[in-house]
Design a protein around this motif. Sequence first.
Motif, mmCIF file in Angstrom:
data_model
loop_
_atom_site.group_PDB
_atom_site.id
_atom_site.type_symbol
_atom_site.label_atom_id
_atom_site.label_comp_id
_atom_site.label_asym_id
_atom_site.label_seq_id
_atom_site.Cartn_x
_atom_site.Cartn_y
_atom_site.Cartn_z
ATOM 1 N N CYS A 118 0.861 -1.180 0.000
ATOM 2 C CA CYS A 118 0.000 0.000 0.000
ATOM 3 C C CYS A 118 0.899 1.232 0.000
ATOM 4 O O CYS A 118 1.832 1.320 0.814
ATOM 5 C CB CYS A 118 -0.890 -0.015 1.240
ATOM 6 N N SER A 119 0.650 2.163 -0.909
ATOM 7 C CA SER A 119 1.412 3.412 -0.913
ATOM 8 C C SER A 119 0.454 4.594 -0.892
ATOM 9 O O SER A 119 -0.664 4.503 -1.404
ATOM 10 C CB SER A 119 2.331 3.489 -2.137
ATOM 11 N N GLN B 212 3.602 4.765 15.196
ATOM 12 C CA GLN B 212 4.033 3.372 15.284
ATOM 13 C C GLN B 212 4.699 2.933 13.988
ATOM 14 O O GLN B 212 4.449 3.488 12.914
ATOM 15 C CB GLN B 212 2.833 2.473 15.590
ATOM 16 N N ARG B 213 5.512 1.874 14.089
ATOM 17 C CA ARG B 213 6.177 1.330 12.899
ATOM 18 C C ARG B 213 5.501 0.046 12.427
ATOM 19 O O ARG B 213 5.566 -0.290 11.247
ATOM 20 C CB ARG B 213 7.653 1.048 13.205
ATOM 21 N N GLU B 214 4.893 -0.700 13.368
ATOM 22 C CA GLU B 214 4.244 -1.938 12.965
ATOM 23 C C GLU B 214 3.243 -2.380 14.014
ATOM 24 O O GLU B 214 3.257 -1.920 15.169
ATOM 25 C CB GLU B 214 5.273 -3.041 12.717
ATOM 26 N N ASP C 252 5.829 2.983 7.014
ATOM 27 C CA ASP C 252 6.950 3.895 6.817
ATOM 28 C C ASP C 252 6.370 5.192 6.275
ATOM 29 O O ASP C 252 6.151 5.346 5.069
ATOM 30 C CB ASP C 252 7.965 3.299 5.836
ATOM 31 N N LYS C 253 6.096 6.117 7.194
ATOM 32 C CA LYS C 253 5.432 7.361 6.805
ATOM 33 C C LYS C 253 6.262 8.172 5.836
ATOM 34 O O LYS C 253 5.748 8.749 4.881
ATOM 35 C CB LYS C 253 5.143 8.204 8.059
ATOM 36 N N SER C 254 7.553 8.231 6.086
ATOM 37 C CA SER C 254 8.410 9.105 5.279
ATOM 38 C C SER C 254 8.419 8.696 3.813
ATOM 39 O O SER C 254 8.508 9.542 2.924
ATOM 40 C CB SER C 254 9.829 9.120 5.837
ATOM 41 N N THR D 238 3.047 -2.194 4.400
ATOM 42 C CA THR D 238 2.940 -3.553 3.894
ATOM 43 C C THR D 238 2.138 -4.392 4.886
ATOM 44 O O THR D 238 2.198 -4.158 6.102
ATOM 45 C CB THR D 238 4.315 -4.209 3.688
ATOM 46 N N LEU D 239 1.383 -5.336 4.358
ATOM 47 C CA LEU D 239 0.679 -6.329 5.166
ATOM 48 C C LEU D 239 1.301 -7.680 4.852
ATOM 49 O O LEU D 239 1.235 -8.135 3.715
ATOM 50 C CB LEU D 239 -0.819 -6.344 4.864
#
Lengths: 112, 113
Positions: free
Chosen positions: B23-24, B54-56, B67-69, B74-75
């Motif tokens: 997902c992007s 959060q990261r995950e 990864d916001k930046s 990903t799932l």
Amino acid sequence: NAGVTQTPKFQVLKTGQSMTLQCAQDMNHEYMSWYRQDPGMGLRLIHYSVGAGITDQGEVPNGYNVSRSTTEDFPLRLLSAAPSQTSVYFCASSRTYTGELFFGEGSRLTVL
Amino acid sequence: KQEVTQIPAALSVPEGENLVLNCSFTDSAIYNLQWFRQDPGKGLTSLLLIQSSQREQTSGRLNASLDKSSGRSTLYIAASQPGDSATYLCAVDSGGGADGLTFGKGTHLIIQP
């Protein structure tokens, strides 16, 4: 564990008719919303409410009205149905404005 | 305006494989990201909610990363089963009120027995 309940599940209307899609939740959620899902378009927000007595428009509000007289209920009214309103409608709720969203099973509407 | 893209649009894999759905999103100013599952003719079921800080997040065989930046999530589904067959939707909450959640168009996943 009722969660979010939508009625009816299926409805066929003629152009120009009006109807109300019902939505009720038993989780005491403040935030409720209506989405429509169309092939190739994804889900789009129609109207939302952040609490009883407060409603606002989403991305595609034209042709629809909502009201929120209680925390539990958030009906969606089609004023004069058009074929372009043929879609699957989903009601959703969450505890807070940006919280985890819980969806109903959907209402499939066909306008002839 | 936020845009969410999910790749691939469809995926078919044998049972038992580990797989990744992507997902992007275009605007990194988000409140959270949610992954949903939708079975045919049914509503959406929330799988995982990742807050922007959060990261995950993990739930059973599912792990979602954020990864916001780079505007990506990903799932990861471990040891896939035929019951995992469904459409998986990613949705981004930008806190934009009238925009609500911005949904991707989903990945249609088939797990072959």
